[in-house]
Design a protein around this motif. Structure first.
Motif, PDB file in Angstrom:
ATOM      1  N   VAL A  39      -5.467   3.169  -4.457  1.00  0.00           N
ATOM      2  CA  VAL A  39      -6.555   3.040  -5.414  1.00  0.00           C
ATOM      3  C   VAL A  39      -7.711   2.324  -4.721  1.00  0.00           C
ATOM      4  O   VAL A  39      -7.502   1.348  -4.016  1.00  0.00           O
ATOM      5  N   ARG A  40      -8.919   2.814  -4.919  1.00  0.00           N
ATOM      6  CA  ARG A  40     -10.147   2.299  -4.304  1.00  0.00           C
ATOM      7  C   ARG A  40     -10.010   2.266  -2.784  1.00  0.00           C
ATOM      8  O   ARG A  40     -10.165   1.246  -2.125  1.00  0.00           O
ATOM      9  N   VAL A  41      -9.714   3.412  -2.233  1.00  0.00           N
ATOM     10  CA  VAL A  41      -9.569   3.557  -0.786  1.00  0.00           C
ATOM     11  C   VAL A  41     -10.970   3.618  -0.172  1.00  0.00           C
ATOM     12  O   VAL A  41     -11.795   4.439  -0.572  1.00  0.00           O
ATOM     13  N   ILE A  42     -11.221   2.715   0.778  1.00  0.00           N
ATOM     14  CA  ILE A  42     -12.513   2.659   1.445  1.00  0.00           C
ATOM     15  C   ILE A  42     -12.339   3.009   2.910  1.00  0.00           C
ATOM     16  O   ILE A  42     -11.239   2.966   3.445  1.00  0.00           O
ATOM     17  N   THR A  43     -13.452   3.379   3.563  1.00  0.00           N
ATOM     18  CA  THR A  43     -13.436   3.714   4.974  1.00  0.00           C
ATOM     19  C   THR A  43     -14.079   2.582   5.752  1.00  0.00           C
ATOM     20  O   THR A  43     -15.183   2.150   5.420  1.00  0.00           O
ATOM     21  N   THR A  61      -8.465   2.144   4.081  1.00  0.00           N
ATOM     22  CA  THR A  61      -7.658   1.053   3.547  1.00  0.00           C
ATOM     23  C   THR A  61      -8.020   0.796   2.093  1.00  0.00           C
ATOM     24  O   THR A  61      -9.090   1.220   1.631  1.00  0.00           O
ATOM     25  N   GLU A  62      -7.141   0.127   1.368  1.00  0.00           N
ATOM     26  CA  GLU A  62      -7.398  -0.187  -0.029  1.00  0.00           C
ATOM     27  C   GLU A  62      -8.270  -1.435  -0.131  1.00  0.00           C
ATOM     28  O   GLU A  62      -8.158  -2.346   0.675  1.00  0.00           O
ATOM     29  N   ALA A  63      -9.121  -1.471  -1.145  1.00  0.00           N
ATOM     30  CA  ALA A  63      -9.947  -2.634  -1.432  1.00  0.00           C
ATOM     31  C   ALA A  63      -9.507  -3.199  -2.788  1.00  0.00           C
ATOM     32  O   ALA A  63      -8.995  -2.462  -3.634  1.00  0.00           O
ATOM     33  N   PRO A  64      -9.710  -4.497  -2.999  1.00  0.00           N
ATOM     34  CA  PRO A  64      -9.305  -5.085  -4.287  1.00  0.00           C
ATOM     35  C   PRO A  64     -10.118  -4.542  -5.450  1.00  0.00           C
ATOM     36  O   PRO A  64     -11.272  -4.150  -5.305  1.00  0.00           O
ATOM     37  N   ILE A  65      -9.499  -4.517  -6.621  1.00  0.00           N
ATOM     38  CA  ILE A  65     -10.130  -4.064  -7.857  1.00  0.00           C
ATOM     39  C   ILE A  65      -9.967  -5.185  -8.884  1.00  0.00           C
ATOM     40  O   ILE A  65      -8.989  -5.944  -8.823  1.00  0.00           O
ATOM     41  N   HIS A  66     -10.920  -5.307  -9.793  1.00  0.00           N
ATOM     42  CA  HIS A  66     -10.860  -6.397 -10.766  1.00  0.00           C
ATOM     43  C   HIS A  66      -9.665  -6.216 -11.689  1.00  0.00           C
ATOM     44  O   HIS A  66      -9.308  -5.095 -12.064  1.00  0.00           O
ATOM     45  N   ILE A  67      -9.062  -7.341 -12.058  1.00  0.00           N
ATOM     46  CA  ILE A  67      -7.823  -7.319 -12.830  1.00  0.00           C
ATOM     47  C   ILE A  67      -8.020  -6.745 -14.235  1.00  0.00           C
ATOM     48  O   ILE A  67      -7.089  -6.227 -14.838  1.00  0.00           O
ATOM     49  N   SER A  68      -9.262  -6.794 -14.757  1.00  0.00           N
ATOM     50  CA  SER A  68      -9.521  -6.258 -16.091  1.00  0.00           C
ATOM     51  C   SER A  68      -9.583  -4.739 -16.098  1.00  0.00           C
ATOM     52  O   SER A  68      -9.562  -4.128 -17.164  1.00  0.00           O
TER      53      SER A  68
END
Length: 111
Positions: A39-43, A61-68
């Motif tokens: 989820v939210r894979v960035i280059t 790689t994956e990047a963090p996503i907000h918990i909400s």
């Protein structure tokens, strides 16, 4: 007690990756973000590092996503649900202790 923990199966409920499900890899409580696999894979463009033997190039790689923006998936229905808590008394080492257990709001099953 955190509502989302590492290893939970979550579904993205808003954003570009809405509807995707994945396992939580890491939780960042200070910034209220979670790292979810696929989820939210960035280059990222990385530079070669000859001392560690890593070659340069383009890395996804994956990047963090907000918990909400994520919700825990109910193990019974497979749909996103809210999380509640139930207190149980458990006997450990001959002593009665009160333990909080995470519970799915929709089905009432333990998470």
């Amino acid at each position: 007690m955190a509502k989302i923990k590492s290893g939970d199966l979550v579904q993205v409920i808003s954003g570009a990756d809405k509807g995707k499900q994945g396992k939580v890899l890491h939780v960042f409580p200070s910034t209220q973000r979670v790292l979810v696999e696929n989820v939210r894979v960035i280059t990222k463009h990385t530079k070669a590092n000859p001392t560690s033997g890593e070659g340069g190039g383009i890395v996804k790689t994956e990047a963090p996503i907000h918990i909400s923006n994520v919700a825990i998936v109910d193990p019974e229905t497979g749909k996103p649900t809210r999380v509640g808590f139930r207190e149980e008394t458990v006997e450990r080492d001959g002593r009665q202790r009160t333990v909080r257990v995470r519970v799915s709001k929709s089905s009432g099953k333990d998470l």
